[in-house]
Design an enzyme around this catalytic site. Structure first.
Site, PDB file in Angstrom:
ATOM      1  N   SER A 132       0.770  -1.207  -0.197  1.00  0.00           N
ATOM      2  CA  SER A 132      -0.033   0.053   0.108  1.00  0.00           C
ATOM      3  C   SER A 132       0.829   1.339   0.167  1.00  0.00           C
ATOM      4  O   SER A 132       0.437   2.321  -0.673  1.00  0.00           O
ATOM      5  CB  SER A 132      -1.022   0.195   1.289  1.00  0.00           C
ATOM      6  OG  SER A 132      -0.333  -0.259   2.508  1.00  0.00           O
TER       7      SER A 132
ATOM      8  N   CYS B 163      -7.077  -6.155  -0.007  1.00  0.00           N
ATOM      9  CA  CYS B 163      -5.840  -5.956   0.623  1.00  0.00           C
ATOM     10  C   CYS B 163      -5.252  -4.851   0.693  1.00  0.00           C
ATOM     11  O   CYS B 163      -5.962  -3.864   1.324  1.00  0.00           O
ATOM     12  CB  CYS B 163      -4.875  -7.093   0.137  1.00  0.00           C
ATOM     13  SG  CYS B 163      -3.439  -7.490   1.405  1.00  0.00           S
TER      14      CYS B 163
ATOM     15  N   ILE C 203      -2.634 -12.642   2.362  1.00  0.00           N
ATOM     16  CA  ILE C 203      -1.435 -12.498   2.253  1.00  0.00           C
ATOM     17  C   ILE C 203      -0.728 -11.668   2.899  1.00  0.00           C
ATOM     18  O   ILE C 203      -1.197 -10.494   2.578  1.00  0.00           O
ATOM     19  CB  ILE C 203      -0.864 -12.797   0.909  1.00  0.00           C
ATOM     20  CG1 ILE C 203      -1.350 -13.775   0.079  1.00  0.00           C
ATOM     21  CG2 ILE C 203       0.768 -12.496   0.927  1.00  0.00           C
ATOM     22  CD1 ILE C 203      -1.031 -13.802  -1.402  1.00  0.00           C
ATOM     23  N   ARG C 204      -0.232 -11.647   4.269  1.00  0.00           N
ATOM     24  CA  ARG C 204       0.034 -10.394   5.284  1.00  0.00           C
ATOM     25  C   ARG C 204      -1.250  -9.458   5.375  1.00  0.00           C
ATOM     26  O   ARG C 204      -0.717  -8.197   5.202  1.00  0.00           O
ATOM     27  CB  ARG C 204       1.235  -9.598   4.498  1.00  0.00           C
ATOM     28  CG  ARG C 204       2.606 -10.631   4.835  1.00  0.00           C
ATOM     29  CD  ARG C 204       3.798  -9.707   4.598  1.00  0.00           C
ATOM     30  NE  ARG C 204       3.851  -8.238   4.875  1.00  0.00           N
ATOM     31  CZ  ARG C 204       4.470  -7.564   4.428  1.00  0.00           C
ATOM     32  NH1 ARG C 204       5.194  -7.928   3.134  1.00  0.00           N
ATOM     33  NH2 ARG C 204       4.604  -6.150   4.737  1.00  0.00           N
TER      34      ARG C 204
ATOM     35  N   HIS D  95      -7.899 -11.931  -0.791  1.00  0.00           N
ATOM     36  CA  HIS D  95      -7.415 -11.606  -2.268  1.00  0.00           C
ATOM     37  C   HIS D  95      -8.566 -12.598  -3.108  1.00  0.00           C
ATOM     38  O   HIS D  95      -8.022 -13.869  -3.570  1.00  0.00           O
ATOM     39  CB  HIS D  95      -6.071 -12.189  -2.681  1.00  0.00           C
ATOM     40  CG  HIS D  95      -5.014 -11.208  -2.115  1.00  0.00           C
ATOM     41  ND1 HIS D  95      -4.396 -10.398  -2.859  1.00  0.00           N
ATOM     42  CD2 HIS D  95      -4.330 -11.316  -0.902  1.00  0.00           C
ATOM     43  CE1 HIS D  95      -3.528  -9.660  -2.280  1.00  0.00           C
ATOM     44  NE2 HIS D  95      -3.563  -9.995  -0.988  1.00  0.00           N
TER      45      HIS D  95
ATOM     46  N   GLU E  58      -9.184 -12.526  -5.926  1.00  0.00           N
ATOM     47  CA  GLU E  58      -8.642 -12.887  -7.567  1.00  0.00           C
ATOM     48  C   GLU E  58      -7.608 -13.968  -7.588  1.00  0.00           C
ATOM     49  O   GLU E  58      -7.253 -14.492  -8.485  1.00  0.00           O
ATOM     50  CB  GLU E  58      -7.711 -11.795  -7.953  1.00  0.00           C
ATOM     51  CG  GLU E  58      -6.337 -11.275  -7.198  1.00  0.00           C
ATOM     52  CD  GLU E  58      -6.644 -10.522  -5.888  1.00  0.00           C
ATOM     53  OE1 GLU E  58      -5.672 -10.142  -5.377  1.00  0.00           O
ATOM     54  OE2 GLU E  58      -7.591 -10.801  -5.239  1.00  0.00           O
TER      55      GLU E  58
END
EC number: 4.3.3.6
Length: 190
Positions: free
Chosen positions: A48, A78, A138-139, A174, A176
């Protein structure tokens, strides 16, 4: 047409899902890519802070901010959720500030803290409710607090990981990265 922010992160994976659904898309790498054909935007997962800097240096921040302010559909996954949040509880940066929530960056820790789960997305009485959706973290961030404008769509282990606020959809996970297209279908219906 869906504009997918493509300065960093999982933009190719979102494009693949839209291809699977037969939905037109365009990668947004610079301000000139954002034109009148864009009627919805995806802010993908990634890093980010990097995305925030690149949004400004590419000139994409202003047109995307105007799109969000106009109430047009936007989907943040995310890092995209972080970019949309009104406040971050562990970072002084605020990006679009549109989602009525306080979000914690990297709440699930390091890469080794990544995991998968399954949950429902949407209220029990919502006709668009999605059941048994696979979640890939993921994190990922999670939501620390939700303001009155946003609606909790999904939780995992007591943490809010999916929100909706009008035409804003945001997930800490996620979608996707799974074979399940239902959340993208929901986004395309907004």
């Amino acid at each position: 047409m869906t504009g997918i922010l493509a300065v960093q992160g999982a933009f190719a994976e979102h494009a693949a899902v839209l291809d699977k659904l037969g939905a037109p898309w365009k990668l947004l790498r610079a301000a000139e890519d954002f034109d009148e054909s864009i009627d919805r935007v995806i802010l993908p997962g990634g890093e980010s802070t990097t995305q925030g800097k690149l949004l400004h240096s590419t000139g994409l921040f202003e047109p995307i901010a105007a799109h969000i302010k106009a109430g047009k559909p936007v989907f943040g996954t995310c890092a995209g959720m972080i970019l949309l949040a009104k406040k971050l509880d562990n970072d002084d940066n605020v990006y679009f500030g549109a989602l009525d929530a306080v979000v914690r960056r990297n709440a699930y820790g390091r890469q080794l803290g990544s995991f998968q789960a399954t949950a429902d997305f949407g209220a029990a009485d919502d006709p668009q409710r999605i059941t048994d959706f696979p979640l890939v973290f993921i994190r990922g961030p999670y939501v620390v607090s939700v303001g009155p404008e946003a609606t909790v769509e999904t939780e995992v282990d007591g943490h809010v990981v999916g929100l909706r606020q009008g035409n804003i959809l945001a997930t800490a996970f996620h979608p996707e990265l799974t074979d399940d297209t239902r959340i993208h279908e929901l986004f395309l219906s907004l």
